[in-house]
Design a protein around this motif. Structure first.
Motif, PDB file in Angstrom:
ATOM      1  N   ALA A 247       0.842  -1.205   0.000  1.00  0.00           N
ATOM      2  CA  ALA A 247       0.000   0.000   0.000  1.00  0.00           C
ATOM      3  C   ALA A 247       0.876   1.254   0.000  1.00  0.00           C
ATOM      4  CB  ALA A 247      -0.928  -0.010   1.210  1.00  0.00           C
ATOM      5  N   TRP A 248       1.968   1.223   0.775  1.00  0.00           N
ATOM      6  CA  TRP A 248       2.884   2.370   0.807  1.00  0.00           C
ATOM      7  C   TRP A 248       3.563   2.542  -0.555  1.00  0.00           C
ATOM      8  CZ3 TRP A 248       8.101   3.299   0.122  1.00  0.00           C
ATOM      9  CH2 TRP A 248       8.561   4.559   0.548  1.00  0.00           C
ATOM     10  N   ALA A 249       3.965   1.426  -1.166  1.00  0.00           N
ATOM     11  CA  ALA A 249       4.621   1.476  -2.476  1.00  0.00           C
ATOM     12  C   ALA A 249       3.695   2.086  -3.526  1.00  0.00           C
ATOM     13  CB  ALA A 249       5.049   0.075  -2.901  1.00  0.00           C
ATOM     14  N   ASN A 250       2.443   1.677  -3.507  1.00  0.00           N
ATOM     15  CA  ASN A 250       1.492   2.208  -4.477  1.00  0.00           C
ATOM     16  C   ASN A 250       1.180   3.681  -4.220  1.00  0.00           C
ATOM     17  OD1 ASN A 250       1.174  -0.030  -6.144  1.00  0.00           O
ATOM     18  ND2 ASN A 250      -0.477  -0.901  -4.907  1.00  0.00           N
ATOM     19  N   ALA A 251       1.051   4.054  -2.957  1.00  0.00           N
ATOM     20  CA  ALA A 251       0.744   5.448  -2.629  1.00  0.00           C
ATOM     21  C   ALA A 251       1.885   6.385  -3.005  1.00  0.00           C
ATOM     22  CB  ALA A 251       0.427   5.571  -1.141  1.00  0.00           C
ATOM     23  N   ASN A 252       3.119   5.862  -2.974  1.00  0.00           N
ATOM     24  CA  ASN A 252       4.293   6.698  -3.214  1.00  0.00           C
ATOM     25  C   ASN A 252       4.897   6.517  -4.604  1.00  0.00           C
ATOM     26  OD1 ASN A 252       5.196   8.237  -0.584  1.00  0.00           O
ATOM     27  ND2 ASN A 252       4.312   6.289   0.053  1.00  0.00           N
ATOM     28  N   HIS A 253       4.305   5.654  -5.424  1.00  0.00           N
ATOM     29  CA  HIS A 253       4.747   5.474  -6.815  1.00  0.00           C
ATOM     30  C   HIS A 253       6.240   5.173  -6.891  1.00  0.00           C
ATOM     31  CE1 HIS A 253       0.794   6.885  -7.878  1.00  0.00           C
ATOM     32  NE2 HIS A 253       1.001   8.029  -7.255  1.00  0.00           N
ATOM     33  N   VAL A 254       6.683   4.181  -6.096  1.00  0.00           N
ATOM     34  CA  VAL A 254       8.091   3.785  -6.166  1.00  0.00           C
ATOM     35  C   VAL A 254       8.339   3.025  -7.469  1.00  0.00           C
ATOM     36  CG1 VAL A 254       8.200   3.689  -3.642  1.00  0.00           C
ATOM     37  CG2 VAL A 254       7.858   1.562  -4.935  1.00  0.00           C
ATOM     38  N   GLY A 255       9.613   2.745  -7.736  1.00  0.00           N
ATOM     39  CA  GLY A 255       9.969   2.205  -9.037  1.00  0.00           C
ATOM     40  C   GLY A 255       9.956   0.701  -9.176  1.00  0.00           C
ATOM     41  N   PHE A 256      10.111  -0.022  -8.056  1.00  0.00           N
ATOM     42  CA  PHE A 256      10.366  -1.460  -8.188  1.00  0.00           C
ATOM     43  C   PHE A 256      10.013  -2.191  -6.895  1.00  0.00           C
ATOM     44  CE2 PHE A 256      13.198  -5.142  -7.610  1.00  0.00           C
ATOM     45  CZ  PHE A 256      12.959  -5.843  -8.784  1.00  0.00           C
ATOM     46  N   ILE A 257       9.497  -3.401  -7.045  1.00  0.00           N
ATOM     47  CA  ILE A 257       9.381  -4.340  -5.918  1.00  0.00           C
ATOM     48  C   ILE A 257       9.968  -5.674  -6.356  1.00  0.00           C
ATOM     49  CG2 ILE A 257       7.818  -5.723  -4.501  1.00  0.00           C
ATOM     50  CD1 ILE A 257       5.940  -3.412  -4.295  1.00  0.00           C
ATOM     51  N   GLY A 258      10.805  -6.235  -5.479  1.00  0.00           N
ATOM     52  CA  GLY A 258      11.253  -7.618  -5.598  1.00  0.00           C
ATOM     53  C   GLY A 258      11.065  -8.253  -4.227  1.00  0.00           C
ATOM     54  N   PHE A 259      11.314  -9.531  -4.088  1.00  0.00           N
ATOM     55  CA  PHE A 259      11.375 -10.121  -2.741  1.00  0.00           C
ATOM     56  C   PHE A 259      12.196 -11.397  -2.810  1.00  0.00           C
ATOM     57  CE2 PHE A 259       7.458 -12.043  -4.470  1.00  0.00           C
ATOM     58  CZ  PHE A 259       7.682 -13.388  -4.224  1.00  0.00           C
ATOM     59  N   TRP A 260      12.702 -11.778  -1.663  1.00  0.00           N
ATOM     60  CA  TRP A 260      13.428 -13.042  -1.533  1.00  0.00           C
ATOM     61  C   TRP A 260      12.496 -14.036  -0.836  1.00  0.00           C
ATOM     62  CZ3 TRP A 260      17.691 -14.630  -3.792  1.00  0.00           C
ATOM     63  CH2 TRP A 260      18.226 -15.856  -3.364  1.00  0.00           C
ATOM     64  N   SER A 261      12.140 -15.140  -1.518  1.00  0.00           N
ATOM     65  CA  SER A 261      12.375 -15.458  -2.919  1.00  0.00           C
ATOM     66  C   SER A 261      11.231 -16.345  -3.388  1.00  0.00           C
ATOM     67  CB  SER A 261      13.710 -16.217  -3.080  1.00  0.00           C
ATOM     68  OG  SER A 261      13.602 -17.479  -2.418  1.00  0.00           O
TER      69      SER A 261
END
Length: 296
Positions: A247-261
């Motif tokens: 939700a924070w990523a979408n609200a702030n229009h960040v560039g990328f999400i990844g995760f391990w793994s």
């Protein structure tokens, strides 16, 4: 601005997959989830030194891996190649010059057919040598480069050495995505909030490195990489924490999400253990992959 479609070839969501393990395959993961971009971990130096190999042991052109990548690409997917990581031997160490390192980077990118490189720094590197190679690579090919970096703490951001890497990159005119590892750092309170705080603190550091960029521009250069389920040092990224971070990523229009793994994204060990093949929490198959698919 957020209304402009991304240029062709941009990757905004790419879970990490340990490509040294036979399962899950890229096409298998894509078939199960619809997610078609992945970050391949890790291209390291082989026993001869400055020659890339998966995990340092599997030839970079190993048919199982390359055929899997090509099949994913045939479906419209793409991969980011990750170097470095927790183990080594780093190409960044065993390639003695920036020219040699540049050659190793080109070899692995050409072999898998991508122009996306992630450098995961969990040990000291020769910053000038590495950034010189990356700048040359970007100048020649327009390669998308990300740095995946250790977090010092939820109120600090990335650690001092990581910050020095970014300062040198900025001085050289190297464009990088800054990808803090939202895992394994000391925190107080709620872990989901702590991951967000660490991302915000990293953004604050980025303002000092690139003072002429706007906040919106800096957020487009920010990546987020949590470790799903049980982390190595005790904290647990639950599904609720993942949704909070999303939700924070979408609200702030960040560039990328990844995760391990990707290989951990299953409920095979709901007993809280740390494993490369399951998350340590009760979950459905691919649950975290599907949560983060909501990244817009």
């Amino acid at each position: 601005d957020g209304d402009t479609p991304p240029p062709p070839g941009e990757i905004h969501y790419a879970p990490y997959i340990d490509i040294t393990m036979p399962t899950p395959s890229l096409v298998g993961a894509a078939a199960a989830t619809g997610v078609k971009n992945y970050t391949l971990a890790f291209a390291l130096g082989d026993s001869s030194g400055c020659n890339p190999a998966w995990g340092g042991t599997i030839p970079i052109n190993e048919p199982r891996i390359i055929n899997d990548v090509k099949a994913l690409q045939a479906q419209g997917g793409q991969v980011i190649v990750a170097t470095g990581g927790a183990m080594g031997p780093y190409l960044e160490h065993v390639c003695g010059t920036s020219a040699a390192l540049l050659g190793a980077y080109k070899k692995v990118l050409d072999t898998v057919g991508t122009n996306h490189l992630d450098v995961d720094v969990e040990a000291s590197i020769d910053v000038n040598k590495v950034n010189t190679a990356l700048k040359q690579l970007q100048a020649e090919r327009g390669t998308t480069v990300s740095y995946t970096l250790r977090v010092q703490g939820q109120d600090y951001g990335v650690d001092p050495f990581s910050l020095s890497i970014l300062q040198d990159a900025a001085a050289k005119g190297l464009n990088v995505i800054v990808n803090p590892m939202l895992m394994n750092f000391g925190y107080t309170g709620n872990w989901g909030d702590a991951m967000i705080n660490a991302a915000q603190a990293t953004l604050g550091q980025m303002r000092t490195v690139w003072p002429s960029k706007t906040d919106a521009q800096l957020k487009k250069l920010l990546g987020l990489t949590p470790m799903i389920g049980k982390n190595d040092t005790g904290m647990t990224t639950t599904q609720a924490d993942a949704r909070k971070l999303l939700a924070w990523a979408n609200a702030n229009h960040v560039g990328f999400i990844g995760f391990w793994s990707s290989g951990r994204d299953n409920g095979g060990c709901p007993d809280g253990r740390v494993s490369p093949t399951c998350s340590g929490v009760a979950q459905s198959a691919w649950e975290f992959t599907n949560i983060f698919k909501g990244f817009t």
